[in-house]
Design a protein around this motif. Structure first.
Motif, PDB file in Angstrom:
ATOM      1  N   ALA A   1      48.513  37.266  -8.647  1.00  8.39           N
ATOM      2  CA  ALA A   1      47.301  36.509  -8.956  1.00  8.39           C
ATOM      3  C   ALA A   1      47.518  35.009  -8.769  1.00  8.39           C
ATOM      4  O   ALA A   1      46.648  34.296  -8.251  1.00  8.39           O
ATOM      5  N   LEU A   2      48.683  34.521  -9.155  1.00  2.00           N
ATOM      6  CA  LEU A   2      48.989  33.099  -8.954  1.00  2.00           C
ATOM      7  C   LEU A   2      49.088  32.757  -7.468  1.00  2.00           C
ATOM      8  O   LEU A   2      48.629  31.698  -7.026  1.00  2.00           O
ATOM      9  N   GLN A   3      49.694  33.662  -6.702  1.00  2.00           N
ATOM     10  CA  GLN A   3      49.821  33.426  -5.266  1.00  2.00           C
ATOM     11  C   GLN A   3      48.447  33.408  -4.589  1.00  2.00           C
ATOM     12  O   GLN A   3      48.191  32.599  -3.687  1.00  2.00           O
TER      13      GLN A   3
ATOM     14  N   SER B   1      46.773  30.075  -5.231  1.00  2.00           N
ATOM     15  CA  SER B   1      47.352  28.966  -4.451  1.00  2.00           C
ATOM     16  C   SER B   1      47.010  29.053  -2.970  1.00  2.00           C
ATOM     17  O   SER B   1      47.031  28.046  -2.268  1.00  2.00           O
ATOM     18  N   ASP B   2      46.678  30.256  -2.474  1.00  2.00           N
ATOM     19  CA  ASP B   2      46.358  30.435  -1.060  1.00  2.00           C
ATOM     20  C   ASP B   2      44.885  30.252  -0.748  1.00  2.00           C
ATOM     21  O   ASP B   2      44.466  30.476   0.391  1.00  2.00           O
TER      22      ASP B   2
ATOM     23  N   ARG C   1      50.442  29.134 -17.220  1.00  2.00           N
ATOM     24  CA  ARG C   1      50.653  29.637 -15.864  1.00  2.00           C
ATOM     25  C   ARG C   1      51.608  30.827 -15.814  1.00  2.00           C
ATOM     26  O   ARG C   1      51.748  31.454 -14.768  1.00  2.00           O
ATOM     27  N   VAL C   2      52.290  31.117 -16.913  1.00  2.91           N
ATOM     28  CA  VAL C   2      53.221  32.242 -16.943  1.00  2.91           C
ATOM     29  C   VAL C   2      52.625  33.364 -17.777  1.00  2.91           C
ATOM     30  O   VAL C   2      51.692  33.150 -18.570  1.00  2.91           O
ATOM     31  N   LEU C   3      53.179  34.554 -17.605  1.00  4.02           N
ATOM     32  CA  LEU C   3      52.651  35.700 -18.347  1.00  4.02           C
ATOM     33  C   LEU C   3      52.992  35.608 -19.828  1.00  4.02           C
ATOM     34  O   LEU C   3      52.151  35.848 -20.692  1.00  4.02           O
TER      35      LEU C   3
END
Length: 412
Positions: free
Chosen positions: A314-316, A319-320, A349-351
């Protein structure tokens, strides 16, 4: 009366008899009159030495009433905790040593009462008996912070290194404090302590993986895991609707204020893992996550890896995302302003993140107008006028100003 087997060291005569004419019995020789034995005062340890009055007539120092009461309090605490005889004896020894120490001589009676419980706690930790400082504080009906301060001072005074305890080591003893056996409550609410301990330990491991345990006190965390374990072992309608406060009331336990917060945090961590269960089609929420606790704890490691991969994906994806024309045409001044803005908390931003990151303590920020104030600044007339509230104060201020003006003119 003749003393058989004795001979006079002076003449060698065997005629040695007891002389009863004096206050102290002596053995004397009939032939030459020499004293063979001086009796009890010069026997054993005092043979050949002068005997002082303090050795013969001194009275042993007896413990004071507070010390006797303290020893009885140590004994009562040990019996309430049902510790073995070795821990009880060691606790009494520590209390006797600490009571005579200079750090605890001139202290309040309340501190001496807490000292008894701290000696029991120290003995239990040294001999691997699971017990918490919260339990001791509850028995003493004292503040945990005060008991902790006395405990630290006890260790420092006696120069003893006490081992640290783990939450898992305390869980079994903590579960037994809940009165939820079939003899105490209804069958629908009853639970075996062994099953409760096993499920609560599994939830503690989930909390440890989620960094909820980091820097937290053990008692509220254990209470939260026991409550969720009790609900998940038999998630019927009665248990799911019961609150933590009512559960503690039924189990005859005092509810800790922070325990409800730990319940919400553990439920949040369980929801993140429960969403990764393949065979669960419905949405996993804090209201229904208790029903999935058994599946979560059985597959904890696999669900944790899956949740981390999902979060990273999900973070990637975020960012894309392509840059919009509005962002591409943003002026340089706006970019500098955006760079100066406070960055969001990295814990979002972390789990999973430690509690000190997700819930940092708010620091007091001084206003800009007060940062450079030293107290030596001049006060303007307008500011002085703003402080005047009543007509009397206005008249007194006007008179004082006139007097100062007249004095200045006179001096000229």
């Amino acid at each position: 009366m003749s003393a058989a087997g004795l001979k006079c060291p002076s003449c060698g005569s065997p005629n040695v008899v007891e002389d009863d004419l004096h206050a102290q019995r002596q053995l004397v020789c009939v032939d030459c009159g020499a004293v063979v034995s001086e009796g009890l005062l010069t026997h054993d340890t005092f043979e050949g030495r002068d005997v002082s009055y303090s050795w013969t007539a001194a009275v042993a120092k007896k413990p004071c009433l507070n010390q006797i009461n303290g020893q009885q309090r140590v004994k009562a605490i040990c019996r309430a905790l049902r510790v073995n005889k070795e821990i009880e004896d060691l606790s009494k020894t520590y209390f006797a040593q600490a009571y005579e120490h200079q750090s605890f001589i001139y202290v309040s009676l309340q501190k001496k009462e807490n000292l008894a419980g701290c000696c029991v706690l120290l003995s239990c930790r040294q001999l691997d008996w699971p017990i918490t400082m919260g339990t001791i504080s509850c028995l003493l009906e004292a503040d945990t912070l005060m008991v902790g301060a006395v405990y630290q001072e006890l260790i420092k005074s006696l120069k003893i290194q006490a081992p640290l305890v783990n939450v898992t080591d305390l869980m079994e003893a903590h579960c037994q404090e809940y009165k939820i056996t079939p003899h105490d409550v209804h069958e629908d609410l009853a639970e075996d302590h062994r099953d409760l301990n096993k499920r609560a330990l599994a939830l503690v491991e989930v909390a440890a993986d989620s960094l909820i345990v980091t820097g937290r006190k053990p008692i509220p965390l254990m209470m939260a895991t026991v409550f969720l374990a009790w609900q998940s072992l038999n998630p019927n309608r009665v248990r799911l609707k019961m609150t933590l406060e009512k559960f503690c009331l039924i189990a005859k336990m005092r509810k800790h204020k922070a325990a409800m917060t730990r319940v919400a945090e553990i439920k949040g961590a369980l929801c993140k893992l429960g969403k990764e269960i393949p065979w669960v089609t419905d949405a996993v929420t804090p209201e229904n996550v208790v029903k999935h606790v058994e599946d979560i704890v059985k597959n904890r490691s696999a669900l944790l890896r899956s949740a981390l991969r999902t979060h990273e994906a999900a973070l990637q994806q975020d960012s894309d995302e392509p840059t919009t024309p509005e962002k591409a045409e943003q002026p340089a001044d706006d970019e500098s302003e955006a760079a100066q803005r406070p960055q969001p908390n990295w814990g979002n931003r972390v789990l999973f993140a430690p509690p000190c990151v997700t819930r940092p303590k708010k620091r007091k920020v001084e206003p800009e107008s007060l940062k450079d104030v030293t107290g030596d600044e001049d006060i303007s007339d307008g500011e002085i006028d703003s402080y005047i509230r009543t007509p009397r104060e206005a008249r007194e201020f006007a008179l004082s100003q006139a007097a100062l003006l007249a004095q200045s003119e006179t001096s000229k």
